[in-house]
Design a protein around this motif. Structure first.
Motif, PDB file in Angstrom:
ATOM      1  N   MET A 192     -12.339   3.883   6.566  1.00  0.00           N
ATOM      2  CA  MET A 192     -12.934   5.103   6.015  1.00  0.00           C
ATOM      3  C   MET A 192     -14.458   5.041   6.060  1.00  0.00           C
ATOM      4  O   MET A 192     -15.118   6.040   6.362  1.00  0.00           O
ATOM      5  CB  MET A 192     -12.440   5.331   4.578  1.00  0.00           C
TER       6      MET A 192
ATOM      7  N   VAL B 178      -4.913   4.486   4.447  1.00  0.00           N
ATOM      8  CA  VAL B 178      -6.088   4.028   5.198  1.00  0.00           C
ATOM      9  C   VAL B 178      -6.894   3.027   4.369  1.00  0.00           C
ATOM     10  O   VAL B 178      -7.084   3.211   3.169  1.00  0.00           O
ATOM     11  CB  VAL B 178      -6.966   5.227   5.589  1.00  0.00           C
ATOM     12  N   ASP B 179      -7.372   1.977   5.038  1.00  0.00           N
ATOM     13  CA  ASP B 179      -8.166   0.957   4.353  1.00  0.00           C
ATOM     14  C   ASP B 179      -9.617   1.406   4.206  1.00  0.00           C
ATOM     15  O   ASP B 179     -10.078   2.332   4.880  1.00  0.00           O
ATOM     16  CB  ASP B 179      -8.088  -0.361   5.121  1.00  0.00           C
ATOM     17  N   VAL B 180     -10.339   0.730   3.339  1.00  0.00           N
ATOM     18  CA  VAL B 180     -11.721   1.122   3.035  1.00  0.00           C
ATOM     19  C   VAL B 180     -12.626   0.923   4.245  1.00  0.00           C
ATOM     20  O   VAL B 180     -13.507   1.744   4.521  1.00  0.00           O
ATOM     21  CB  VAL B 180     -12.247   0.314   1.827  1.00  0.00           C
TER      22      VAL B 180
ATOM     23  N   SER C 274      -5.079   4.708  -0.660  1.00  0.00           N
ATOM     24  CA  SER C 274      -6.445   4.814  -0.148  1.00  0.00           C
ATOM     25  C   SER C 274      -7.368   5.622  -1.052  1.00  0.00           C
ATOM     26  O   SER C 274      -8.579   5.632  -0.845  1.00  0.00           O
ATOM     27  CB  SER C 274      -6.429   5.490   1.234  1.00  0.00           C
TER      28      SER C 274
ATOM     29  N   TYR D  72      -8.193  -2.670   0.169  1.00  0.00           N
ATOM     30  CA  TYR D  72      -7.672  -1.482  -0.518  1.00  0.00           C
ATOM     31  C   TYR D  72      -8.065  -1.587  -1.985  1.00  0.00           C
ATOM     32  O   TYR D  72      -8.231  -2.687  -2.524  1.00  0.00           O
ATOM     33  CB  TYR D  72      -6.144  -1.402  -0.408  1.00  0.00           C
TER      34      TYR D  72
ATOM     35  N   CYS E  34     -11.137  12.508   1.585  1.00  0.00           N
ATOM     36  CA  CYS E  34     -10.037  11.528   1.544  1.00  0.00           C
ATOM     37  C   CYS E  34      -8.868  12.056   0.717  1.00  0.00           C
ATOM     38  O   CYS E  34      -7.901  11.333   0.495  1.00  0.00           O
ATOM     39  CB  CYS E  34     -10.534  10.203   0.969  1.00  0.00           C
TER      40      CYS E  34
ATOM     41  N   ASP F 212      -3.360   8.613   3.327  1.00  0.00           N
ATOM     42  CA  ASP F 212      -3.038   7.863   2.116  1.00  0.00           C
ATOM     43  C   ASP F 212      -2.920   6.356   2.317  1.00  0.00           C
ATOM     44  O   ASP F 212      -2.922   5.603   1.342  1.00  0.00           O
ATOM     45  CB  ASP F 212      -1.715   8.378   1.524  1.00  0.00           C
TER      46      ASP F 212
ATOM     47  N   VAL G 264       0.821  -1.225   0.000  1.00  0.00           N
ATOM     48  CA  VAL G 264       0.000   0.000   0.000  1.00  0.00           C
ATOM     49  C   VAL G 264       0.851   1.270   0.000  1.00  0.00           C
ATOM     50  O   VAL G 264       0.345   2.351   0.250  1.00  0.00           O
ATOM     51  CB  VAL G 264      -0.964   0.019   1.211  1.00  0.00           C
TER      52      VAL G 264
ATOM     53  N   TYR H  62      -0.628  -1.658   7.678  1.00  0.00           N
ATOM     54  CA  TYR H  62      -1.240  -2.528   6.667  1.00  0.00           C
ATOM     55  C   TYR H  62      -0.864  -3.999   6.815  1.00  0.00           C
ATOM     56  O   TYR H  62      -1.567  -4.873   6.325  1.00  0.00           O
ATOM     57  CB  TYR H  62      -0.893  -2.025   5.261  1.00  0.00           C
TER      58      TYR H  62
ATOM     59  N   GLY I 277     -11.462   5.426  -1.160  1.00  0.00           N
ATOM     60  CA  GLY I 277     -12.183   6.531  -0.539  1.00  0.00           C
ATOM     61  C   GLY I 277     -13.200   7.155  -1.477  1.00  0.00           C
ATOM     62  O   GLY I 277     -14.323   7.492  -1.080  1.00  0.00           O
TER      63      GLY I 277
END
Length: 690
Positions: free
Chosen positions: A320, A315-317, A485, A566, A337, A313, A223, A559, A489
């Motif tokens: 969010m 961050v996982d779905v 991300s 992602y 985002c 940048d 990621v 991660y 996002g």
């Protein structure tokens, strides 16, 4: 289509197929050292010798194309004797390093010596010794072990496109070396350790830290950019020991970038492993209950329009979506985002995806790069463009910074005025676009980090429609994001709602006092000085820029420490898997938000990861098709307007430090010192003397 017989089995193959490839199709194993399916064929190790009828001597299977009526035998006494002889020659000068060699346990030479080699050697001469070469902070050398397969030379010249390695001298005196002692200036140099079949080229950061049989192996994804390369994370206990590539033909083939491979040491430095609350101007360690109470005391009673959230940048779905639902429960539409301040129209999904797919680059015959430096923003995308260039018949043009991209291109200009010249046909490259069979435009993140981002997006869309870049069987309009991300996002709508503020608006509101609470979910690239006296909640895994400004810190998981989703720049949802547990009291991000929501009186309607993922599918059905790309229908996006004449600038100023993990990495710091700062010093010297 030639037909031949191999070990009594008849097979029909494509023209140009080698005997070795035909044997692989039949499941017959042929030993090899110099041959690699993605590199040119030198046929210099001779380990793949096979017997062929009517041939005066054994032939090299890797270099002999299949012919009609051939009869090949791979399991005869002659073949066994030839292989034993080749192995005996290879081991004449090879040192007896197996007990202390880092390649032990996953060494091709070791494995093939056991399977195909002779049980003794007949040479009594002294072994050759070769001085080790300096190749930079990432590659460790033991050149006495080198068997001259030349894989490293072919990789760095053909795939990486940086001709820093070569062979000097002949016979026993031959050496693989950098022509002038210098670090290998490629963002893919770590792959040299993978292609080397012996212990001559090794991973310098990993050397002497672990043996392969000690490690627990987890298949996951990277990621640190938006490409979403398939990787394998090897852990020992709680610590990540190394990162290796996995084969994924659609994305990264079998290569990964150096940042992906070597930034893992940043996972154990500057970590947030407990909650903190700011008291008397200083951050003090606290319990989870105390941290939640501090947030609740501040948030309760605050109007929803005075609360905001920004996602970072990495961050996982799942996180969010949980934060988006929490903000909705608090009555806030101030979410974004795009922490870099990028501005673009998201009304059509095709307007922010790499629509052709990364593998689709191989079908393109003309590529226009706008506002992007793919070598730093998406290293594997750049490698795929170079691969297409080597196939022949590719024309590339660049609008933006003129950088060394490892392949030739036409530089059309640095700003949007070049787009206008293409649109009205006044530039010669417009003819190339017009005559292309599969034209492609790659629009970089740098094109959106401007006030006229939406106008640039509209201008490039118009260009795509003018030059037949988009049609029923081909969509060559591509956006190359630099944040892992970002697409996820956008897909869940982590964007300002009706009357909501974007990132710039949130920061302005924090500065003038109209925003009271800002929730930073791993957001470290914003200008924290603009947050003023706002109450800042920071949830993340590193003590980076965002944490320094926080009033409450909630420690999250990196991660490699969570099961998460992602979406890469193509719009492909992928799963990251837990390889090691988060340190100390840190927890998975969505669980933190779920627990906090209960205390704030806006309890989120999911208690488990499957329930949360079901909610993701409800928000956007693309999350129901993990691992595959759902083609986005073409639509109108962007907004025509005046274009700023300012040049496009890449968002990546230092490839080796773009996020909290790589900024905490000692290895990436060494790379910055070696490659980035030395290059800047050289430019200053040139400017001074020029």
């Amino acid at each position: 289509m030639p037909k031949l017989t191999i070990d009594g089995i008849e097979i029909e193959v494509e023209p140009g197929t080698s005997i070795l490839q035909a044997c692989e199709q039949l499941g017959i194993e042929i030993p090899r050292f110099c041959y690699h399916e993605r590199l040119s064929v030198p046929a210099n190790c001779r380990m793949c010798l096979v017997e062929m009828e009517r041939a005066p001597k054994p032939v090299a299977a890797c270099a002999m194309p299949c012919g009609d009526g051939m009869v090949v035998k791979t399991n005869t006494d002659l073949v066994h004797k030839a292989r034993k002889g080749v192995m005996e020659f290879l081991l004449i000068n090879h040192p007896l390093d197996c007990p202390i060699c880092d390649q032990g346990g996953e060494c091709d030479l070791q494995d093939q010596a056991m399977a195909y080699g002779f049980d003794r050697g007949r040479f009594g001469e002294n072994k050759r010794a070769v001085k080790d070469k300096y190749m930079g902070p990432l590659i460790r050398t033991e050149m006495t072990r080198c068997i001259h397969c030349t894989r490293c030379i072919r990789f760095i010249n053909e795939i990486a496109g940086v001709p820093d390695l070569g062979a000097v001298n002949r016979g026993e005196h031959m050496e693989i070396t950098t022509f002038v002692e210098k670090a290998i200036g490629s963002e893919m140099s770590g792959n040299l350790a993978d292609v080397c079949p012996v212990g001559a080229l090794l991973s310098k950061p990993y050397a002497f830290t672990a043996r392969p049989w000690e490690l627990r192996k987890t298949e996951t994804i990277d990621v640190l950019d938006a490409v979403g390369s398939s990787i394998r994370v090897d852990t020992r206990g709680p610590e990540v020991m190394r990162v290796l590539p996995r084969v994924n033909e659609d994305i990264n083939e079998e290569w990964i970038s150096d940042k992906t491979r070597f930034a893992y040491d940043g996972l154990k430095r500057q970590r947030l492993d407990r909650p903190y609350v700011r008291k008397d101007g200083k951050l003090q360690p606290a319990t989870w209950a105390e941290a939640f109470q501090a947030i609740a005391a501040k948030v309760k009673g605050v109007a929803g329009n005075r609360v905001a959230a920004i996602a970072g940048d990495l961050v996982d779905v799942e996180s969010m979506l949980a934060l988006k639902d929490l903000m909705a429960g608090l009555g806030s539409a101030n979410i974004d985002c795009r922490q870099d301040g990028a501005v673009f129209d998201t009304s059509s999904r095709a307007g922010y995806l790499f629509n052709s797919g990364i593998a689709g680059i191989e079908r393109a015959d003309v590529i226009l790069l706008v506002g992007t430096n793919p070598r730093w923003e998406g290293t594997l995308v750049n490698a795929r463009i170079r691969k297409r260039y080597l196939m022949g018949g590719l024309k590339v043009a660049v609008i933006g910074d003129a950088r060394d991209l490892t392949y030739p291109y036409t530089h059309l200009g640095t700003g949007p005025d070049a787009l206008q010249q293409l649109a009205d046909g006044s530039h010669a490259f417009a003819e190339a676009l017009k005559g292309a069979k599969n034209p492609m435009i790659i629009l970089g993140a740098g094109a959106f980090r401007r006030k006229d981002g939406v106008a640039v997006q509209a201008a490039v869309r118009a260009l795509a429609e003018t030059f037949n870049v988009v049609r029923e069987d081909w969509n060559g309009f591509n956006v190359l994001h630099s944040a892992a991300s970002r697409v996820g996002g956008l897909d869940i709508g982590f964007l300002p709602g009706q009357g909501g503020l974007d990132t710039a608006g949130i920061l302005a509101g924090a500065a003038d006092g109209s925003v009271d609470v800002v929730y930073l979910l791993g957001a470290d690239e914003i200008d924290a000085a603009k947050l003023g006296k706002t109450f800042v909640i920071y949830q993340g895994h590193h003590g980076d820029k965002g944490a320094h400004r926080a009033d409450v810190i909630l420690p999250g998981a990196a991660y490699t420490e969570k099961n998460a989703t992602y979406v890469n720049t193509e719009g492909r949802p992928q799963l990251a898997r837990l390889a090691a547990f988060p340190p100390g009291e840190a927890r998975e991000d969505w669980k933190i938000l779920r627990a906090l929501s209960e205390l704030l009186g806006t309890k989120l309607p999911y208690d488990s990861l499957p329930q949360l993922r079901q909610r993701m599918v409800e928000v956007n059905p693309v999350f129901g098709k993990v691992g595959s790309v759902v083609p986005a229908p073409w639509g109108s996006f962007g907004s025509a307007g005046a274009l700023d004449a300012a040049p496009f600038v890449s968002p990546v100023a230092n490839y080796y430090m773009t996020d909290p993990i790589s900024r905490a990495s000692v290895t990436m710091a060494r790379c910055t010192e070696t490659f980035v700062k030395s290059a800047e010093s050289a430019q200053e010297r040139t400017g001074t003397h020029g």
